[in-house]
Design a protein around this motif. Structure first.
Motif, PDB file in Angstrom:
ATOM      1  N   LYS A 193       0.741  -0.910  -0.414  1.00 47.48           N
ATOM      2  CA  LYS A 193      -0.189  -0.048   0.595  1.00 47.48           C
ATOM      3  C   LYS A 193       1.123   1.204  -0.168  1.00 47.48           C
ATOM      4  N   ALA A 194       0.967   2.360  -1.085  1.00 54.14           N
ATOM      5  CA  ALA A 194       1.372   3.783  -0.735  1.00 54.14           C
ATOM      6  C   ALA A 194       1.742   4.114   0.173  1.00 54.14           C
ATOM      7  N   ALA A 195      -0.126   4.163   0.741  1.00 57.04           N
ATOM      8  CA  ALA A 195      -0.064   4.866   2.071  1.00 57.04           C
ATOM      9  C   ALA A 195       0.773   4.366   3.396  1.00 57.04           C
ATOM     10  N   ASP A 196       0.967   3.162   3.176  1.00 59.62           N
ATOM     11  CA  ASP A 196       1.713   1.780   4.336  1.00 59.62           C
ATOM     12  C   ASP A 196       3.583   2.842   4.075  1.00 59.62           C
ATOM     13  N   VAL A 197       3.700   3.051   3.087  1.00 55.54           N
ATOM     14  CA  VAL A 197       5.605   3.415   2.691  1.00 55.54           C
ATOM     15  C   VAL A 197       5.518   5.215   3.317  1.00 55.54           C
ATOM     16  N   LEU A 198       4.393   5.506   2.490  1.00 51.82           N
ATOM     17  CA  LEU A 198       4.812   6.871   3.216  1.00 51.82           C
ATOM     18  C   LEU A 198       4.261   7.089   4.302  1.00 51.82           C
ATOM     19  N   SER A 199       4.065   6.693   4.859  1.00 53.76           N
ATOM     20  CA  SER A 199       3.501   7.224   6.404  1.00 53.76           C
ATOM     21  C   SER A 199       4.893   6.329   7.181  1.00 53.76           C
ATOM     22  N   LYS A 222       4.277  10.798  -5.868  1.00 55.85           N
ATOM     23  CA  LYS A 222       3.630  11.613  -6.049  1.00 55.85           C
ATOM     24  C   LYS A 222       3.331  12.123  -4.074  1.00 55.85           C
ATOM     25  N   GLY A 223       3.821  10.742  -3.921  1.00 55.84           N
ATOM     26  CA  GLY A 223       3.949  11.358  -2.322  1.00 55.84           C
ATOM     27  C   GLY A 223       5.311  11.567  -1.585  1.00 55.84           C
ATOM     28  N   ILE A 224       6.338  10.972  -2.486  1.00 54.81           N
ATOM     29  CA  ILE A 224       7.401  11.183  -1.390  1.00 54.81           C
ATOM     30  C   ILE A 224       7.565  13.165  -2.227  1.00 54.81           C
ATOM     31  N   LEU A 225       6.741  13.500  -3.294  1.00 52.96           N
ATOM     32  CA  LEU A 225       7.312  14.965  -3.783  1.00 52.96           C
ATOM     33  C   LEU A 225       6.753  15.617  -2.772  1.00 52.96           C
ATOM     34  N   LYS A 226       4.985  14.940  -2.259  1.00 50.14           N
ATOM     35  CA  LYS A 226       4.391  15.997  -1.233  1.00 50.14           C
ATOM     36  C   LYS A 226       5.341  16.358   0.090  1.00 50.14           C
ATOM     37  N   ILE A 227       5.704  15.247   0.926  1.00 49.41           N
ATOM     38  CA  ILE A 227       6.019  15.013   1.804  1.00 49.41           C
ATOM     39  C   ILE A 227       7.593  16.398   1.622  1.00 49.41           C
ATOM     40  N   ARG A 228       8.504  16.346   0.439  1.00 54.96           N
ATOM     41  CA  ARG A 228       9.476  16.976   0.166  1.00 54.96           C
ATOM     42  C   ARG A 228       8.905  18.531   0.240  1.00 54.96           C
ATOM     43  N   LYS A 229       7.569  18.689  -0.243  1.00 55.53           N
ATOM     44  CA  LYS A 229       7.681  19.700  -1.048  1.00 55.53           C
ATOM     45  C   LYS A 229       6.955  20.727   0.140  1.00 55.53           C
ATOM     46  N   ASN A 230       6.146  19.592   1.389  1.00 56.14           N
ATOM     47  CA  ASN A 230       6.097  20.444   2.676  1.00 56.14           C
ATOM     48  C   ASN A 230       6.982  20.550   3.609  1.00 56.14           C
ATOM     49  N   ALA A 273      15.822  31.366   5.602  1.00 55.64           N
ATOM     50  CA  ALA A 273      16.212  31.002   4.892  1.00 55.64           C
ATOM     51  C   ALA A 273      17.223  29.797   4.383  1.00 55.64           C
ATOM     52  N   ALA A 274      16.424  28.730   5.305  1.00 56.15           N
ATOM     53  CA  ALA A 274      16.854  27.559   4.759  1.00 56.15           C
ATOM     54  C   ALA A 274      17.444  27.253   3.746  1.00 56.15           C
ATOM     55  N   HIS A 275      16.109  26.900   3.224  1.00 52.40           N
ATOM     56  CA  HIS A 275      16.635  26.426   1.178  1.00 52.40           C
ATOM     57  C   HIS A 275      16.144  27.783   0.338  1.00 52.40           C
ATOM     58  N   PRO A 276      16.294  28.526   0.186  1.00 45.95           N
ATOM     59  CA  PRO A 276      15.968  29.825  -0.570  1.00 45.95           C
ATOM     60  C   PRO A 276      15.586  29.650  -1.700  1.00 45.95           C
ATOM     61  N   THR A 277      16.764  28.732  -2.779  1.00 43.66           N
ATOM     62  CA  THR A 277      15.889  28.188  -3.903  1.00 43.66           C
ATOM     63  C   THR A 277      15.652  26.705  -3.864  1.00 43.66           C
ATOM     64  N   SER A 278      14.721  26.578  -3.073  1.00 44.52           N
ATOM     65  CA  SER A 278      15.003  25.038  -3.365  1.00 44.52           C
ATOM     66  C   SER A 278      13.396  24.378  -3.513  1.00 44.52           C
ATOM     67  N   ASP A 279      13.465  24.124  -4.821  1.00 49.30           N
ATOM     68  CA  ASP A 279      12.311  23.258  -4.926  1.00 49.30           C
ATOM     69  C   ASP A 279      11.872  22.234  -5.048  1.00 49.30           C
ATOM     70  N   PHE A 280      10.708  21.751  -4.605  1.00 47.19           N
ATOM     71  CA  PHE A 280      10.669  20.347  -4.258  1.00 47.19           C
ATOM     72  C   PHE A 280      10.989  19.103  -5.387  1.00 47.19           C
ATOM     73  N   ASN A 285       8.731   5.299 -17.866  1.00 45.69           N
ATOM     74  CA  ASN A 285       8.669   6.870 -18.016  1.00 45.69           C
ATOM     75  C   ASN A 285       9.077   6.860 -16.491  1.00 45.69           C
ATOM     76  N   VAL A 286      10.183   7.853 -16.473  1.00 49.79           N
ATOM     77  CA  VAL A 286      10.692   8.561 -15.028  1.00 49.79           C
ATOM     78  C   VAL A 286      10.235  10.110 -15.159  1.00 49.79           C
ATOM     79  N   GLU A 287       9.113  10.320 -15.947  1.00 49.81           N
ATOM     80  CA  GLU A 287       8.188  11.742 -15.408  1.00 49.81           C
ATOM     81  C   GLU A 287       7.046  11.406 -14.871  1.00 49.81           C
ATOM     82  N   LYS A 288       6.864  10.360 -15.001  1.00 49.24           N
ATOM     83  CA  LYS A 288       5.863   9.544 -14.389  1.00 49.24           C
ATOM     84  C   LYS A 288       5.851   8.936 -13.250  1.00 49.24           C
ATOM     85  N   SER A 289       6.564   8.517 -12.527  1.00 45.89           N
ATOM     86  CA  SER A 289       6.830   7.331 -11.989  1.00 45.89           C
ATOM     87  C   SER A 289       7.798   8.803 -10.617  1.00 45.89           C
ATOM     88  N   HIS A 290       7.662   9.666 -11.200  1.00 44.81           N
ATOM     89  CA  HIS A 290       8.773  10.695 -10.230  1.00 44.81           C
ATOM     90  C   HIS A 290       9.975   9.312  -9.534  1.00 44.81           C
TER      91      HIS A 290
END
Lengths: 449, 225
Positions: A162-168, A197-205, A216-223, A246-251
């Motif tokens: 389950k993706a949720a099990d991995v992400l949590s 997608k879940g990991i991208l979200k975690i990075r963004k948060n 100013a910890a990560h001034p230029t960071s893009d998730f 496709n690595v753009e789809k799977s992230h």
């Protein structure tokens, strides 16, 4: 001397291929272990052994020819993956790619985790209980040596995580999440896109959190840029013939592929390494592969691997359709045998994988009876493994040891015909019946619960 | 964890060159001798069973004994296990019943190594598969003595030596597992098993699993797991 030498042309320790050639009516159903090399691939490789043999690092024109072949292969692969050519790192195979991804990330991340969380802090890694040994062994080793903290996520009973099990399972010290694209034993397809997608979200948060707390910890960071953790790795060796890479789809930030599962040569593999990901190199030397993996390039292997991947991806939809029909025909036939069970989800499953358990018999015995009739498959039984443990994948489904000992895997491939499948369906009921006659065990179906 | 090479063949003979299994192993595996076909209609003088399906090996043996000479007239068997396990039980049944049959005293002394030699050797990591047959046979012999009232002749298993150098028996391994050693490293810390006789390590690993299963299952029944 000369004459004698000529007469003994073949080195005595190399078995003649003639003695190894299988019968024309044999059914090779072990394609998940490895595939035969496609004749077109072998043909494309040959000139790079006998004619264009120079070192790609050499500056003379023959060396540049080798270098050109490697560059072309890299571009072909990059196009298939929707990646950049400089994101492809060639290795000796799937095992090396997995090890490089894991150890490379952990070593790079350790100083950062210590700087942020204190000198005793360890990087944390998340993986699943059904990964290949090439993932689990290095991770368990790093855990044992005290270099990482490890969370191993169990799959559901159908062999899908389950993706949720991995992400949590991810925490603020998680530097790597490694989840295979499709399982090698039971063929289950994992929700890679959802996890990516879940990991991208975690990075963004995590970026917006740190931006709030310390401006100013990560001034230029893009998730989307993998300049921060966790990174996402996936071993896609079994998926390459059937699924989208496709690595753009799977992230994914890192992805393992190899030649030996896709009708390419053995001894060649690659790791996709997304731009911005820094890996500590594990093989040091001449600085090939942008310093990530030294060693003279395996030019014929690289040429063969690129063509094999191209062919596998070109025909994946057509081949998936054909094999899904054969797969389900085999599953239906085998499940007619009493006290049998399909291991792994029936639908979220590679088109070429059949894995069935039979109670009261031991898998190696059944496998050898099939072998004697020219059917080649594999088993999850303890007796077939060097570790004397039954398959960790079958046991991760929550099945008893009893059910794991009696499991057989049939992995279909490009050369599998309806006749091959029907041969197994015809032979196996008699073999299981015979072994059950010899067996003093008579378990009930509750061992499959 | 040390892993043995598949090509390490113990009790190697001329017939075991090239293939994983010797021709004799294959013969007994594909054409097993004396296996029990009709359990319901068979009147045995003694029977014994060892192993567990969780561990991957179970062997059951039935014997018919000449009461005057105490020789084994017939030895029937059933085995759940891999090719080596099936072949080893089959070969054992031949060895104890051929040439007029072994005396019970001689049969009790039968060693897995003798069975292995007659099989033309077994791959090193398959040896553990051949060590249960003779145990099942001894259990059947004890059963015969019990049934014929010769209880003084019943021999309780003293433990079988696993590590030949340190003379460590399967009972020692069992004790170590009971005391909580659940990995090879922990059992070695308690017993030093395998340090002088590394060839026994695959068998020790199998024994650890065997006893772990045995006692884990008891825990499960207790509801403690």
């Amino acid at each position: 001397m000369m004459n004698e030498h000529r007469r003994n042309r073949r080195p005595s320790r190399v078995p003649s291929p003639g003695t190894l050639r299988r019968g024309t009516r044999d059914a090779y159903l072990d394609n998940a272990a490895t595939t035969p090399v496609d004749a077109r691939v072998a043909k494309a490789m040959l000139p790079y052994m006998t004619e264009v043999y120079a070192n790609p690092s050499s500056l003379h024109s023959l060396g540049q020819k080798s270098g050109m072949a490697v560059r072309q292969a890299r571009e072909t692969i990059a196009e298939i993956l929707h990646a950049h050519a400089d994101e492809i790192v060639f290795t000796s195979g799937g095992t090396e790619s997995d090890n490089l991804a894991i150890v490379g990330v952990v070593q790079t991340a350790t100083p950062r985790i210590r700087a942020e969380f204190g000198a005793d802090a360890k990087p944390h890694v998340v993986t699943t209980a059904i990964e290949h040994h090439a993932i689990l062994e290095p991770l368990l080793h790093l855990q044992k040596t005290g270099d990482i903290e490890l969370t191993v996520v169990a799959p559901q009973k159908n062999g899908v995580v389950k993706a949720a099990d991995v992400l949590s399972a991810v925490n603020e010290r998680t530097v790597l999440v490694s989840v295979m694209h499709a399982n090698n034993e039971i063929g289950t397809i994992q929700p890679i896109e959802e996890i990516g997608k879940g990991i991208l979200k975690i990075r963004k948060n995590s970026i917006s959190r740190s931006a709030q707390s310390q401006s100013a910890a990560h001034p230029t960071s893009d998730f989307r840029l993998p300049t921060m953790f966790p990174l996402f790795h996936s071993d896609a060796c079994q998926a390459a013939g059937y699924l989208d890479l496709n690595v753009e789809k799977s992230h994914v930030d890192l992805m393992t592929l190899n030649g030996g599962k896709i009708y390419g040569p053995k001894g060649i593999g690659m790791l996709f390494v997304r731009r911005g990901v820094k890996l500590a190199p594990q093989v040091l030397g001449g600085g090939q592969e942008r310093g990530v993996r030294s060693g003279t390039e395996n030019v014929p292997g690289i040429v063969g691997f690129a063509l094999a991947l191209e062919l596998a991806q070109q025909f994946k939809d057509k081949e998936s359709k054909r094999l899904t029909l054969l797969r389900d025909r085999l599953i239906d036939g085998l499940l007619r045998i009493p006290k049998s069970r399909l291991n792994g989800d029936a639908d979220k499953r590679l088109p070429n994988n059949v894995n069935v358990s039979f109670l009261d018999i031991e898998g190696e015995a059944a496998m050898l009876y099939l072998d004697a009739k020219g059917v080649y498959c594999s088993t999850g039984s303890a007796c077939a493994s060097t570790a004397l443990e039954p398959s960790h994948v079958i046991r991760a489904l929550g099945l008893s040891y009893e059910a794991a000992h009696g499991s057989l895997r049939f992995s279909l491939g490009r050369h599998t015909s309806k006749a091959d499948v029907d041969k197994v369906v015809k032979l196996l009921p008699g073999i299981v019946e015979r072994l059950r006659k010899i067996s003093p065990v008579n378990l009930d179906m509750s061992y499959f619960d | 964890m040390p892993k043995s090479q598949a090509s390490d063949v113990v009790g190697k003979s001329a017939s075991n060159q090239g293939g994983f299994y010797s021709d004799t192993v294959k013969e007994h595996f594909f054409h097993p001798k004396n296996f029990m076909e009709d359990e319901a209609g068979y009147e045995a003088d003694g029977t014994g069973m060892v192993g567990s399906p969780a561990c991957g090996d179970v062997m059951r043996v039935w014997i018919k004994v000449d009461p005057k000479t105490e020789r084994i007239l017939e030895c029937k068997w059933k085995t759940f296990g891999c090719a080596s396990a099936i072949a080893a039980t089959s070969m054992m049944s031949v060895m104890v019943s051929e040439n007029g049959g072994m005396t019970l005293d001689a049969a009790r002394e039968l060693k897995p190594q003798q069975i292995m030699e007659r099989l033309g050797g077994l791959p090193a990591r398959k040896i553990h598969c051949s060590v249960l047959g003779d145990k099942a046979l001894r259990a059947a012999i004890n059963d015969y003595y019990r049934k014929t009232g010769q209880t003084e002749k019943i021999e309780i298993e003293q433990g079988r030596i696993v590590d030949k150098v340190l003379k460590i028996t399967d009972h020692d391994i069992e004790e170590a597992v009971l005391e909580g050693a659940d990995t090879l490293e922990k059992v070695q810390a308690k017993t030093k098993v395998g340090t002088g006789d590394p060839a026994c390590i695959p068998e020790v690993e199998q024994l650890i699993r065997f006893y772990k299963e045995k006692y884990c299952e008891m825990q499960k029944e207790d509801g403690s797991q």
